[in-house]
Design a protein around this motif. Structure first.
Motif, PDB file in Angstrom:
ATOM      1  N   ASN A  11       0.822  -1.205   0.000  1.00 30.22           N
ATOM      2  CA  ASN A  11       0.000   0.000   0.000  1.00 30.22           C
ATOM      3  C   ASN A  11       0.860   1.261   0.000  1.00 30.22           C
ATOM      4  O   ASN A  11       0.584   2.217  -0.738  1.00 30.22           O
ATOM      5  CB  ASN A  11      -0.941  -0.022   1.208  1.00 30.22           C
ATOM      6  N   VAL A  12       1.907   1.280   0.811  1.00 33.45           N
ATOM      7  CA  VAL A  12       2.813   2.431   0.858  1.00 33.45           C
ATOM      8  C   VAL A  12       3.492   2.617  -0.501  1.00 33.45           C
ATOM      9  O   VAL A  12       3.592   3.731  -1.014  1.00 33.45           O
ATOM     10  CB  VAL A  12       3.860   2.257   1.986  1.00 33.45           C
ATOM     11  N   GLU A  13       3.947   1.522  -1.094  1.00 32.08           N
ATOM     12  CA  GLU A  13       4.597   1.584  -2.410  1.00 32.08           C
ATOM     13  C   GLU A  13       3.631   2.104  -3.471  1.00 32.08           C
ATOM     14  O   GLU A  13       3.992   2.959  -4.282  1.00 32.08           O
ATOM     15  CB  GLU A  13       5.106   0.198  -2.791  1.00 32.08           C
ATOM     16  N   ASP A  14       2.395   1.626  -3.468  1.00 24.62           N
ATOM     17  CA  ASP A  14       1.403   2.083  -4.445  1.00 24.62           C
ATOM     18  C   ASP A  14       1.110   3.576  -4.289  1.00 24.62           C
ATOM     19  O   ASP A  14       0.988   4.299  -5.288  1.00 24.62           O
ATOM     20  CB  ASP A  14       0.106   1.283  -4.314  1.00 24.62           C
ATOM     21  N   LYS A  15       1.006   4.045  -3.058  1.00 23.99           N
ATOM     22  CA  LYS A  15       0.757   5.477  -2.832  1.00 23.99           C
ATOM     23  C   LYS A  15       1.938   6.324  -3.312  1.00 23.99           C
ATOM     24  O   LYS A  15       1.742   7.376  -3.923  1.00 23.99           O
ATOM     25  CB  LYS A  15       0.473   5.748  -1.357  1.00 23.99           C
ATOM     26  N   LEU A  16       3.155   5.865  -3.049  1.00 25.47           N
ATOM     27  CA  LEU A  16       4.334   6.589  -3.519  1.00 25.47           C
ATOM     28  C   LEU A  16       4.360   6.631  -5.040  1.00 25.47           C
ATOM     29  O   LEU A  16       4.574   7.684  -5.638  1.00 25.47           O
ATOM     30  CB  LEU A  16       5.616   5.951  -2.969  1.00 25.47           C
ATOM     31  N   CYS A  17       4.126   5.507  -5.686  1.00 29.43           N
ATOM     32  CA  CYS A  17       4.151   5.462  -7.149  1.00 29.43           C
ATOM     33  C   CYS A  17       3.045   6.306  -7.762  1.00 29.43           C
ATOM     34  O   CYS A  17       3.242   6.911  -8.816  1.00 29.43           O
ATOM     35  CB  CYS A  17       4.080   4.019  -7.634  1.00 29.43           C
ATOM     36  N   SER A  18       1.894   6.393  -7.100  1.00 29.34           N
ATOM     37  CA  SER A  18       0.821   7.248  -7.632  1.00 29.34           C
ATOM     38  C   SER A  18       1.229   8.720  -7.574  1.00 29.34           C
ATOM     39  O   SER A  18       0.835   9.513  -8.429  1.00 29.34           O
ATOM     40  CB  SER A  18      -0.494   7.008  -6.892  1.00 29.34           C
ATOM     41  N   LEU A  19       2.040   9.103  -6.599  1.00 27.74           N
ATOM     42  CA  LEU A  19       2.588  10.464  -6.559  1.00 27.74           C
ATOM     43  C   LEU A  19       3.606  10.680  -7.677  1.00 27.74           C
ATOM     44  O   LEU A  19       3.640  11.728  -8.315  1.00 27.74           O
ATOM     45  CB  LEU A  19       3.277  10.726  -5.224  1.00 27.74           C
ATOM     46  N   ILE A  58      21.046  -2.661 -14.937  1.00 20.24           N
ATOM     47  CA  ILE A  58      20.388  -1.747 -13.994  1.00 20.24           C
ATOM     48  C   ILE A  58      19.283  -0.966 -14.697  1.00 20.24           C
ATOM     49  O   ILE A  58      18.173  -0.835 -14.184  1.00 20.24           O
ATOM     50  CB  ILE A  58      21.426  -0.815 -13.346  1.00 20.24           C
ATOM     51  N   PHE A  59      19.574  -0.465 -15.905  1.00 18.43           N
ATOM     52  CA  PHE A  59      18.561   0.269 -16.662  1.00 18.43           C
ATOM     53  C   PHE A  59      17.338  -0.602 -16.918  1.00 18.43           C
ATOM     54  O   PHE A  59      16.202  -0.167 -16.726  1.00 18.43           O
ATOM     55  CB  PHE A  59      19.128   0.782 -17.987  1.00 18.43           C
ATOM     56  N   ASP A  60      17.558  -1.834 -17.361  1.00 17.77           N
ATOM     57  CA  ASP A  60      16.435  -2.729 -17.641  1.00 17.77           C
ATOM     58  C   ASP A  60      15.603  -2.995 -16.396  1.00 17.77           C
ATOM     59  O   ASP A  60      14.376  -3.034 -16.452  1.00 17.77           O
ATOM     60  CB  ASP A  60      16.938  -4.054 -18.224  1.00 17.77           C
ATOM     61  N   CYS A  61      16.262  -3.158 -15.261  1.00 18.93           N
ATOM     62  CA  CYS A  61      15.563  -3.402 -13.992  1.00 18.93           C
ATOM     63  C   CYS A  61      14.693  -2.194 -13.622  1.00 18.93           C
ATOM     64  O   CYS A  61      13.528  -2.344 -13.250  1.00 18.93           O
ATOM     65  CB  CYS A  61      16.591  -3.688 -12.912  1.00 18.93           C
ATOM     66  N   VAL A  62      15.259  -1.000 -13.735  1.00 19.24           N
ATOM     67  CA  VAL A  62      14.518   0.222 -13.416  1.00 19.24           C
ATOM     68  C   VAL A  62      13.374   0.425 -14.401  1.00 19.24           C
ATOM     69  O   VAL A  62      12.247   0.744 -14.010  1.00 19.24           O
ATOM     70  CB  VAL A  62      15.455   1.448 -13.401  1.00 19.24           C
ATOM     71  N   LYS A  63      13.633   0.209 -15.688  1.00 20.55           N
ATOM     72  CA  LYS A  63      12.595   0.375 -16.712  1.00 20.55           C
ATOM     73  C   LYS A  63      11.434  -0.587 -16.471  1.00 20.55           C
ATOM     74  O   LYS A  63      10.265  -0.190 -16.532  1.00 20.55           O
ATOM     75  CB  LYS A  63      13.161   0.167 -18.104  1.00 20.55           C
ATOM     76  N   ASP A  64      11.745  -1.833 -16.173  1.00 21.07           N
ATOM     77  CA  ASP A  64      10.685  -2.810 -15.899  1.00 21.07           C
ATOM     78  C   ASP A  64       9.838  -2.384 -14.699  1.00 21.07           C
ATOM     79  O   ASP A  64       8.613  -2.490 -14.724  1.00 21.07           O
ATOM     80  CB  ASP A  64      11.278  -4.196 -15.638  1.00 21.07           C
ATOM     81  N   TYR A  65      10.499  -1.887 -13.651  1.00 24.01           N
ATOM     82  CA  TYR A  65       9.772  -1.443 -12.455  1.00 24.01           C
ATOM     83  C   TYR A  65       8.866  -0.264 -12.798  1.00 24.01           C
ATOM     84  O   TYR A  65       7.690  -0.242 -12.424  1.00 24.01           O
ATOM     85  CB  TYR A  65      10.755  -1.072 -11.345  1.00 24.01           C
ATOM     86  N   PHE A  66       9.414   0.737 -13.508  1.00 19.80           N
ATOM     87  CA  PHE A  66       8.619   1.916 -13.855  1.00 19.80           C
ATOM     88  C   PHE A  66       7.461   1.542 -14.778  1.00 19.80           C
ATOM     89  O   PHE A  66       6.363   2.068 -14.641  1.00 19.80           O
ATOM     90  CB  PHE A  66       9.501   2.978 -14.496  1.00 19.80           C
ATOM     91  N   ASP A  67       7.689   0.633 -15.721  1.00 23.64           N
ATOM     92  CA  ASP A  67       6.606   0.190 -16.602  1.00 23.64           C
ATOM     93  C   ASP A  67       5.506  -0.501 -15.804  1.00 23.64           C
ATOM     94  O   ASP A  67       4.320  -0.256 -16.010  1.00 23.64           O
ATOM     95  CB  ASP A  67       7.137  -0.754 -17.681  1.00 23.64           C
ATOM     96  N   LYS A  68       5.906  -1.363 -14.868  1.00 24.04           N
ATOM     97  CA  LYS A  68       4.942  -2.104 -14.058  1.00 24.04           C
ATOM     98  C   LYS A  68       4.114  -1.154 -13.191  1.00 24.04           C
ATOM     99  O   LYS A  68       2.918  -1.366 -12.987  1.00 24.04           O
ATOM    100  CB  LYS A  68       5.682  -3.113 -13.186  1.00 24.04           C
ATOM    101  N   LYS A  69       4.731  -0.077 -12.714  1.00 23.99           N
ATOM    102  CA  LYS A  69       4.043   0.875 -11.837  1.00 23.99           C
ATOM    103  C   LYS A  69       3.446   2.065 -12.597  1.00 23.99           C
ATOM    104  O   LYS A  69       2.898   2.976 -11.999  1.00 23.99           O
ATOM    105  CB  LYS A  69       5.008   1.402 -10.764  1.00 23.99           C
ATOM    106  N   SER A  70       3.588   2.074 -13.933  1.00 22.22           N
ATOM    107  CA  SER A  70       3.042   3.136 -14.803  1.00 22.22           C
ATOM    108  C   SER A  70       3.618   4.509 -14.505  1.00 22.22           C
ATOM    109  O   SER A  70       2.944   5.531 -14.675  1.00 22.22           O
ATOM    110  CB  SER A  70       1.511   3.182 -14.713  1.00 22.22           C
ATOM    111  N   VAL A  71       4.860   4.564 -14.063  1.00 24.14           N
ATOM    112  CA  VAL A  71       5.539   5.848 -13.852  1.00 24.14           C
ATOM    113  C   VAL A  71       6.256   6.204 -15.150  1.00 24.14           C
ATOM    114  O   VAL A  71       7.110   5.451 -15.610  1.00 24.14           O
ATOM    115  CB  VAL A  71       6.551   5.766 -12.683  1.00 24.14           C
ATOM    116  N   PRO A  72       5.906   7.337 -15.778  1.00 23.43           N
ATOM    117  CA  PRO A  72       6.524   7.680 -17.061  1.00 23.43           C
ATOM    118  C   PRO A  72       7.992   8.088 -16.912  1.00 23.43           C
ATOM    119  O   PRO A  72       8.361   8.810 -15.981  1.00 23.43           O
ATOM    120  CB  PRO A  72       5.687   8.851 -17.573  1.00 23.43           C
ATOM    121  N   PHE A  73       8.805   7.630 -17.842  1.00 19.69           N
ATOM    122  CA  PHE A  73      10.227   7.966 -17.835  1.00 19.69           C
ATOM    123  C   PHE A  73      10.447   9.459 -18.029  1.00 19.69           C
ATOM    124  O   PHE A  73      11.457   9.996 -17.589  1.00 19.69           O
ATOM    125  CB  PHE A  73      10.945   7.182 -18.940  1.00 19.69           C
TER     126      PHE A  73
END
Length: 117
Positions: free
Chosen positions: A23-31, A84-99
């Motif tokens: 829940n904390v992670e989802d709230k942070l990513c929504s910000l 490292i880039f691929d790991c970060v990109k996958d995380y951002f894609d999964k959480k819908s945070v735009p690059f």
């Protein structure tokens, strides 16, 4: 005491902690979806030669600079920049945070991350 009479198994406690963390992670990513962000990353090797990536994020929220631990993930193979880039990109894609929200990124500049070795 009343608390001592409440039955809590290890599984129940673990499940509740995992739910709260999610829940904390989802709230942070929504910000982060709505903010310009600066990233700080550090990779480390822990026991059994296991690579770990720590990612911190800074952003302005309600006229204050906030710094939060975004994630700590195991790196699947090595600590090279592309991994490292691929790991970060996958995380951002999964959480819908735009690059495009990333305005700065800092690393410790090790040779492995710059693909020198």
């Amino acid at each position: 005491m009343t608390i001592k009479r409440i039955p809590l198994s290890n599984d129940s406690v673990k499940r509740r902690i995992d739910e709260m963390a999610s829940n904390v992670e989802d709230k942070l990513c929504s910000l982060l979806i709505l903010k310009e962000i600066a990233l700080q990353l550090d990779e480390s090797t822990i026991s059994r030669n296991q690579a770990l990536l720590l990612r911190y994020v800074r952003f302005i929220d309600k006229n204050e600079i906030r710094e939060e631990l975004l994630f700590a993930l195991d790196l699947p193979t090595d600590t090279k920049g592309t991994t490292i880039f691929d790991c970060v990109k996958d995380y951002f894609d999964k959480k819908s945070v735009p690059f495009k929200n990333i305005v700065a990124c800092a690393t410790d500049g090790t040779c492995a991350m710059t693909c020198q070795h």
